[in-house]
Write a protein that holds these residues in place. Structure first.
Motif, PDB file in Angstrom:
ATOM      1  N   LEU A 198       0.761  -1.135  -0.133  1.00  0.00           N
ATOM      2  CA  LEU A 198      -0.119  -0.148  -0.049  1.00  0.00           C
ATOM      3  C   LEU A 198       0.914   1.155   0.052  1.00  0.00           C
ATOM      4  CD1 LEU A 198      -2.727  -0.964   2.361  1.00  0.00           C
ATOM      5  CD2 LEU A 198      -2.980  -0.650   0.028  1.00  0.00           C
ATOM      6  N   LEU A 199       2.088   1.265   0.810  1.00  0.00           N
ATOM      7  CA  LEU A 199       2.999   2.330   0.615  1.00  0.00           C
ATOM      8  C   LEU A 199       3.425   2.609  -0.684  1.00  0.00           C
ATOM      9  CD1 LEU A 199       4.908   1.949   4.012  1.00  0.00           C
ATOM     10  CD2 LEU A 199       3.449   3.823   3.336  1.00  0.00           C
ATOM     11  N   VAL A 200       3.836   1.736  -1.227  1.00  0.00           N
ATOM     12  CA  VAL A 200       4.307   1.907  -2.771  1.00  0.00           C
ATOM     13  C   VAL A 200       3.014   2.107  -3.897  1.00  0.00           C
ATOM     14  CG1 VAL A 200       5.544   0.857  -4.489  1.00  0.00           C
ATOM     15  CG2 VAL A 200       6.199   0.248  -2.307  1.00  0.00           C
ATOM     16  N   GLY A 201       2.204   1.610  -3.379  1.00  0.00           N
ATOM     17  CA  GLY A 201       0.988   1.873  -4.208  1.00  0.00           C
ATOM     18  C   GLY A 201       0.387   3.409  -4.173  1.00  0.00           C
ATOM     19  N   LEU A 202       0.282   3.610  -3.105  1.00  0.00           N
ATOM     20  CA  LEU A 202       0.154   5.324  -2.880  1.00  0.00           C
ATOM     21  C   LEU A 202       0.983   6.077  -3.371  1.00  0.00           C
ATOM     22  CD1 LEU A 202      -1.089   4.978   0.981  1.00  0.00           C
ATOM     23  CD2 LEU A 202      -2.598   5.423  -1.040  1.00  0.00           C
ATOM     24  N   ALA A 203       2.249   5.660  -3.625  1.00  0.00           N
ATOM     25  CA  ALA A 203       3.424   6.726  -4.276  1.00  0.00           C
ATOM     26  C   ALA A 203       3.320   6.542  -5.698  1.00  0.00           C
ATOM     27  CB  ALA A 203       4.732   6.258  -3.699  1.00  0.00           C
ATOM     28  N   LEU A 204       2.854   5.339  -6.257  1.00  0.00           N
ATOM     29  CA  LEU A 204       2.833   5.056  -7.601  1.00  0.00           C
ATOM     30  C   LEU A 204       1.707   4.923  -8.556  1.00  0.00           C
ATOM     31  CD1 LEU A 204       6.093   2.490  -7.670  1.00  0.00           C
ATOM     32  CD2 LEU A 204       6.153   5.073  -8.077  1.00  0.00           C
ATOM     33  N   GLU A 205       0.427   4.568  -7.874  1.00  0.00           N
ATOM     34  CA  GLU A 205      -0.560   4.240  -8.279  1.00  0.00           C
ATOM     35  C   GLU A 205      -1.642   5.147  -8.027  1.00  0.00           C
ATOM     36  OE1 GLU A 205       0.724  -0.624  -8.812  1.00  0.00           O
ATOM     37  OE2 GLU A 205      -0.985   0.010  -7.654  1.00  0.00           O
TER      38      GLU A 205
END
Length: 311
Positions: A198-205
Protein backbone atom coordinates in the motif's frame (compact mmCIF):
# COMPACT_ATOMS: atom_id res chain seq x y z
CA UNK A 1 -5.43 -42.00 12.72
CA UNK A 2 -8.45 -43.45 10.88
CA UNK A 3 -8.85 -43.44 7.11
CA UNK A 4 -11.83 -41.09 7.52
CA UNK A 5 -9.64 -38.44 9.14
CA UNK A 6 -7.06 -38.87 6.38
CA UNK A 7 -9.83 -38.52 3.78
CA UNK A 8 -11.15 -35.33 5.41
CA UNK A 9 -7.64 -33.91 5.46
CA UNK A 10 -7.06 -34.79 1.81
CA UNK A 11 -10.37 -33.22 0.76
CA UNK A 12 -9.53 -30.00 2.64
CA UNK A 13 -6.11 -29.90 0.97
CA UNK A 14 -7.73 -30.48 -2.43
CA UNK A 15 -10.11 -27.59 -1.75
CA UNK A 16 -7.13 -25.44 -0.74
CA UNK A 17 -5.35 -26.28 -4.00
CA UNK A 18 -8.52 -25.42 -5.95
CA UNK A 19 -8.83 -22.02 -4.24
CA UNK A 20 -5.15 -21.19 -4.74
CA UNK A 21 -5.15 -22.31 -8.36
CA UNK A 22 -8.28 -20.32 -9.20
CA UNK A 23 -6.80 -17.26 -7.46
CA UNK A 24 -4.48 -16.75 -10.43
CA UNK A 25 -7.58 -15.90 -12.47
CA UNK A 26 -8.74 -13.45 -9.79
CA UNK A 27 -5.31 -11.81 -9.75
CA UNK A 28 -5.30 -11.40 -13.52
CA UNK A 29 -8.84 -9.99 -13.62
CA UNK A 30 -8.00 -7.62 -10.77
CA UNK A 31 -5.30 -6.02 -12.93
CA UNK A 32 -8.03 -4.81 -15.30
CA UNK A 33 -9.21 -2.38 -12.63
CA UNK A 34 -6.24 -1.31 -10.47
CA UNK A 35 -2.46 -1.41 -10.15
CA UNK A 36 -0.56 -4.44 -8.83
CA UNK A 37 0.64 -2.79 -5.62
CA UNK A 38 -2.82 -1.61 -4.58
CA UNK A 39 -4.41 -4.95 -5.42
CA UNK A 40 -1.76 -6.85 -3.47
CA UNK A 41 -2.00 -4.50 -0.49
CA UNK A 42 -5.79 -4.70 -0.19
CA UNK A 43 -5.73 -8.46 -0.80
CA UNK A 44 -3.27 -9.21 2.00
CA UNK A 45 -4.90 -6.73 4.38
CA UNK A 46 -8.17 -8.65 3.95
CA UNK A 47 -6.33 -11.94 4.55
CA UNK A 48 -4.86 -10.57 7.77
CA UNK A 49 -8.29 -9.38 8.91
CA UNK A 50 -9.67 -12.89 8.34
CA UNK A 51 -6.90 -14.40 10.48
CA UNK A 52 -7.23 -11.94 13.36
CA UNK A 53 -10.48 -13.37 14.84
CA UNK A 54 -9.04 -16.88 14.46
CA UNK A 55 -6.06 -15.84 16.58
CA UNK A 56 -8.41 -14.46 19.24
CA UNK A 57 -10.50 -17.65 19.14
CA UNK A 58 -7.77 -20.28 19.12
CA UNK A 59 -5.29 -18.39 21.28
CA UNK A 60 -1.65 -19.38 21.02
CA UNK A 61 -0.68 -22.07 18.53
CA UNK A 62 2.94 -22.22 19.61
CA UNK A 63 4.25 -25.72 18.80
CA UNK A 64 5.04 -27.94 21.81
CA UNK A 65 8.52 -28.50 20.35
CA UNK A 66 9.23 -24.80 20.85
CA UNK A 67 8.76 -25.02 24.63
CA UNK A 68 11.92 -24.11 26.42
CA UNK A 69 13.68 -22.98 23.22
CA UNK A 70 15.14 -19.56 22.76
CA UNK A 71 12.90 -18.24 20.00
CA UNK A 72 13.61 -15.34 17.66
CA UNK A 73 11.45 -12.24 18.00
CA UNK A 74 8.13 -12.76 16.26
CA UNK A 75 8.23 -9.12 15.16
CA UNK A 76 11.56 -9.61 13.39
CA UNK A 77 10.36 -12.93 11.97
CA UNK A 78 7.17 -11.34 10.65
CA UNK A 79 9.11 -8.42 9.16
CA UNK A 80 11.52 -10.77 7.37
CA UNK A 81 8.92 -13.22 6.05
CA UNK A 82 6.52 -10.39 5.18
CA UNK A 83 9.17 -8.57 3.17
CA UNK A 84 10.06 -11.71 1.22
CA UNK A 85 6.35 -12.36 0.67
CA UNK A 86 5.92 -8.77 -0.56
CA UNK A 87 8.68 -9.13 -3.18
CA UNK A 88 7.38 -12.54 -4.32
CA UNK A 89 3.77 -11.36 -4.54
CA UNK A 90 4.60 -8.21 -6.50
CA UNK A 91 6.79 -10.10 -8.96
CA UNK A 92 3.91 -12.51 -9.51
CA UNK A 93 1.26 -9.79 -9.70
CA UNK A 94 3.18 -7.70 -12.25
CA UNK A 95 4.22 -10.80 -14.19
CA UNK A 96 0.67 -12.09 -14.49
CA UNK A 97 -0.22 -8.94 -16.47
CA UNK A 98 2.04 -10.16 -19.29
CA UNK A 99 1.38 -13.90 -19.19
CA UNK A 100 -1.58 -16.25 -18.78
CA UNK A 101 -2.99 -17.33 -15.42
CA UNK A 102 -2.30 -20.99 -16.24
CA UNK A 103 1.36 -20.43 -17.12
CA UNK A 104 1.82 -18.25 -14.04
CA UNK A 105 0.43 -21.06 -11.88
CA UNK A 106 2.82 -23.65 -13.24
CA UNK A 107 5.90 -21.41 -13.15
CA UNK A 108 5.14 -20.32 -9.58
CA UNK A 109 4.78 -23.98 -8.60
CA UNK A 110 8.46 -24.50 -9.46
CA UNK A 111 9.28 -23.35 -5.92
CA UNK A 112 8.64 -26.98 -4.91
CA UNK A 113 11.71 -27.96 -6.97
CA UNK A 114 13.76 -24.86 -6.13
CA UNK A 115 13.48 -25.28 -2.34
CA UNK A 116 15.74 -28.39 -2.05
CA UNK A 117 18.19 -26.90 -4.56
CA UNK A 118 18.57 -23.68 -2.56
CA UNK A 119 18.84 -25.88 0.54
CA UNK A 120 22.22 -27.02 -0.79
CA UNK A 121 23.60 -23.64 0.32
CA UNK A 122 22.80 -24.62 3.92
CA UNK A 123 24.46 -28.02 3.61
CA UNK A 124 21.29 -29.92 2.74
CA UNK A 125 21.97 -32.72 0.26
CA UNK A 126 18.95 -33.31 -1.97
CA UNK A 127 18.34 -36.89 -3.00
CA UNK A 128 17.64 -38.51 -6.33
CA UNK A 129 14.06 -37.25 -6.44
CA UNK A 130 15.16 -33.60 -6.28
CA UNK A 131 17.69 -34.12 -9.07
CA UNK A 132 15.21 -35.88 -11.34
CA UNK A 133 12.55 -33.30 -10.48
CA UNK A 134 14.87 -30.42 -11.38
CA UNK A 135 15.68 -31.92 -14.80
CA UNK A 136 12.01 -32.59 -15.57
CA UNK A 137 10.93 -29.14 -14.36
CA UNK A 138 13.58 -27.25 -16.33
CA UNK A 139 12.72 -29.23 -19.47
CA UNK A 140 9.04 -28.49 -18.95
CA UNK A 141 9.78 -24.81 -18.29
CA UNK A 142 11.66 -24.65 -21.59
CA UNK A 143 8.73 -26.12 -23.51
CA UNK A 144 6.20 -23.88 -21.76
CA UNK A 145 7.98 -20.53 -21.88
CA UNK A 146 10.93 -20.41 -24.29
CA UNK A 147 10.03 -19.23 -27.79
CA UNK A 148 11.95 -18.84 -31.03
CA UNK A 149 15.41 -17.41 -30.54
CA UNK A 150 15.64 -18.77 -26.98
CA UNK A 151 13.73 -15.80 -25.59
CA UNK A 152 11.42 -15.75 -22.58
CA UNK A 153 8.62 -13.23 -22.17
CA UNK A 154 8.75 -10.50 -19.53
CA UNK A 155 5.76 -11.97 -17.70
CA UNK A 156 7.21 -15.50 -17.56
CA UNK A 157 10.60 -14.22 -16.36
CA UNK A 158 9.00 -12.14 -13.58
CA UNK A 159 6.93 -15.11 -12.41
CA UNK A 160 10.06 -17.31 -12.50
CA UNK A 161 11.81 -14.78 -10.24
CA UNK A 162 8.71 -14.95 -8.03
CA UNK A 163 9.14 -18.74 -7.75
CA UNK A 164 12.67 -18.24 -6.40
CA UNK A 165 11.38 -15.74 -3.84
CA UNK A 166 8.60 -18.11 -2.76
CA UNK A 167 11.25 -20.81 -2.30
CA UNK A 168 13.16 -18.45 0.02
CA UNK A 169 9.91 -17.75 1.84
CA UNK A 170 9.24 -21.48 2.32
CA UNK A 171 12.75 -21.98 3.75
CA UNK A 172 12.37 -18.97 6.07
CA UNK A 173 8.96 -20.11 7.33
CA UNK A 174 10.24 -23.67 7.70
CA UNK A 175 12.88 -22.42 10.12
CA UNK A 176 10.69 -19.94 12.03
CA UNK A 177 7.33 -21.76 12.28
CA UNK A 178 8.47 -24.48 14.74
CA UNK A 179 9.76 -21.76 17.08
CA UNK A 180 6.69 -19.52 17.42
CA UNK A 181 2.93 -19.15 17.11
CA UNK A 182 2.14 -19.95 13.47
CA UNK A 183 -1.14 -18.01 13.23
CA UNK A 184 0.38 -14.85 14.70
CA UNK A 185 3.39 -15.20 12.40
CA UNK A 186 1.08 -15.62 9.39
CA UNK A 187 -1.06 -12.61 10.28
CA UNK A 188 2.00 -10.46 10.96
CA UNK A 189 3.64 -11.31 7.65
CA UNK A 190 0.36 -10.56 5.86
CA UNK A 191 0.20 -7.14 7.52
CA UNK A 192 3.82 -6.39 6.57
CA UNK A 193 3.19 -7.42 2.97
CA UNK A 194 -0.01 -5.36 2.87
CA UNK A 195 1.67 -2.30 4.41
CA UNK A 196 4.63 -2.32 2.02
CA UNK A 197 2.34 -2.84 -0.99
CA UNK A 198 0.00 0.00 0.00
CA UNK A 199 2.87 2.40 0.73
CA UNK A 200 4.39 1.85 -2.72
CA UNK A 201 0.95 1.85 -4.31
CA UNK A 202 0.03 5.21 -2.81
CA UNK A 203 3.24 6.66 -4.22
CA UNK A 204 3.03 5.14 -7.71
CA UNK A 205 -0.58 4.22 -8.46
CA UNK A 206 -4.01 5.78 -8.53
CA UNK A 207 -6.83 4.42 -6.38
CA UNK A 208 -10.48 5.44 -6.51
CA UNK A 209 -13.64 3.97 -5.03
CA UNK A 210 -14.83 3.03 -8.52
CA UNK A 211 -11.64 0.97 -9.00
CA UNK A 212 -12.21 -0.88 -5.74
CA UNK A 213 -15.88 -1.48 -6.56
CA UNK A 214 -15.06 -2.77 -10.06
CA UNK A 215 -12.42 -5.13 -8.66
CA UNK A 216 -14.53 -6.19 -5.65
CA UNK A 217 -14.92 -9.86 -6.67
CA UNK A 218 -11.20 -10.44 -7.52
CA UNK A 219 -10.18 -8.61 -4.34
CA UNK A 220 -12.54 -10.62 -2.13
CA UNK A 221 -11.52 -13.91 -3.74
CA UNK A 222 -7.80 -13.13 -3.59
CA UNK A 223 -7.95 -11.74 -0.06
CA UNK A 224 -10.64 -13.54 1.90
CA UNK A 225 -10.56 -16.93 0.16
CA UNK A 226 -7.00 -17.30 -1.18
CA UNK A 227 -5.09 -15.65 1.67
CA UNK A 228 -7.35 -15.99 4.70
CA UNK A 229 -9.56 -19.07 4.26
CA UNK A 230 -7.18 -21.25 2.21
CA UNK A 231 -4.30 -20.71 4.64
CA UNK A 232 -6.54 -21.72 7.54
CA UNK A 233 -7.77 -24.79 5.64
CA UNK A 234 -4.16 -25.80 5.05
CA UNK A 235 -3.31 -25.52 8.76
CA UNK A 236 -6.39 -27.56 9.76
CA UNK A 237 -5.85 -30.18 7.04
CA UNK A 238 -2.19 -30.74 7.88
CA UNK A 239 -3.20 -31.84 11.35
CA UNK A 240 -4.66 -34.90 9.57
CA UNK A 241 -2.17 -35.35 6.69
CA UNK A 242 1.63 -35.76 6.78
CA UNK A 243 3.47 -32.70 5.39
CA UNK A 244 4.97 -34.51 2.40
CA UNK A 245 1.62 -36.09 1.56
CA UNK A 246 0.02 -32.67 1.80
CA UNK A 247 2.63 -31.14 -0.50
CA UNK A 248 1.77 -33.61 -3.26
CA UNK A 249 -1.93 -32.69 -3.13
CA UNK A 250 -1.17 -28.95 -2.96
CA UNK A 251 0.93 -29.31 -6.12
CA UNK A 252 -2.38 -29.75 -7.95
CA UNK A 253 -2.79 -25.98 -7.52
CA UNK A 254 -0.91 -25.64 -10.81
CA UNK A 255 -3.37 -27.90 -12.63
CA UNK A 256 -6.35 -25.98 -11.25
CA UNK A 257 -4.72 -22.72 -12.40
CA UNK A 258 -4.58 -23.96 -16.00
CA UNK A 259 -8.16 -25.22 -16.05
CA UNK A 260 -9.49 -22.09 -14.33
CA UNK A 261 -7.74 -19.95 -16.94
CA UNK A 262 -9.25 -22.04 -19.74
CA UNK A 263 -12.79 -22.10 -18.35
CA UNK A 264 -13.07 -18.52 -17.05
CA UNK A 265 -10.67 -16.53 -19.24
CA UNK A 266 -10.71 -18.65 -22.39
CA UNK A 267 -6.93 -19.19 -22.26
CA UNK A 268 -5.43 -21.92 -24.42
CA UNK A 269 -2.21 -23.93 -24.46
CA UNK A 270 -0.46 -25.39 -27.49
CA UNK A 271 0.50 -29.09 -27.53
CA UNK A 272 4.04 -27.94 -26.69
CA UNK A 273 2.67 -26.01 -23.71
CA UNK A 274 0.69 -29.02 -22.46
CA UNK A 275 3.83 -31.17 -22.70
CA UNK A 276 5.74 -28.57 -20.71
CA UNK A 277 3.06 -28.47 -18.01
CA UNK A 278 3.06 -32.27 -17.75
CA UNK A 279 6.84 -32.38 -17.33
CA UNK A 280 6.78 -29.58 -14.75
CA UNK A 281 4.08 -31.31 -12.70
CA UNK A 282 6.06 -34.56 -12.87
CA UNK A 283 9.13 -32.67 -11.71
CA UNK A 284 7.27 -31.13 -8.76
CA UNK A 285 6.05 -34.55 -7.67
CA UNK A 286 9.46 -36.18 -8.18
CA UNK A 287 11.11 -33.50 -6.04
CA UNK A 288 9.08 -34.77 -3.09
CA UNK A 289 9.84 -38.46 -3.57
CA UNK A 290 12.83 -38.41 -1.24
CA UNK A 291 10.61 -37.52 1.72
CA UNK A 292 7.43 -39.30 0.63
CA UNK A 293 9.21 -42.48 -0.35
CA UNK A 294 12.83 -43.30 0.59
CA UNK A 295 13.99 -43.80 -3.00
CA UNK A 296 17.63 -44.65 -2.37
CA UNK A 297 16.91 -47.18 0.37
CA UNK A 298 14.23 -48.92 -1.68
CA UNK A 299 16.49 -49.19 -4.72
CA UNK A 300 19.32 -50.64 -2.65
CA UNK A 301 16.97 -53.18 -1.00
CA UNK A 302 15.59 -54.27 -4.37
CA UNK A 303 19.07 -54.69 -5.85
CA UNK A 304 20.08 -56.80 -2.85
CA UNK A 305 17.01 -59.01 -3.18
CA UNK A 306 17.62 -59.42 -6.90
CA UNK A 307 21.23 -60.34 -6.22
CA UNK A 308 20.20 -62.98 -3.68
CA UNK A 309 17.64 -64.45 -6.08
CA UNK A 310 20.19 -64.81 -8.87
CA UNK A 311 22.87 -66.33 -6.65
Amino acid sequence: MSWKNHLRGDLLLLLTALIWGSAFVAQKVGMDHMGPFMYTGIRFALGALVLTPLILYFGSLRPPSAAGQKSPSILLAGLLSGTILFVASILQQVGIIYTTAGKAGFITGLYVVIVPLIGCLWGFRPGAGAGVGAVLAVTGLYLLTITDGLTISLGDSLVLACAFMYALHVLAIGWMAPRMDVLRLAALQFWVCAGLSLLVGLALEELTWNMVRSAAVPILYGGVLSVGVAFTLQVVAQKRSPPTHAAVILSLETVFAVFAGMIILGEALSPRGWAGCALMLAGMLAAQLDSVYPVKKVLVDRIRRLFKQTH
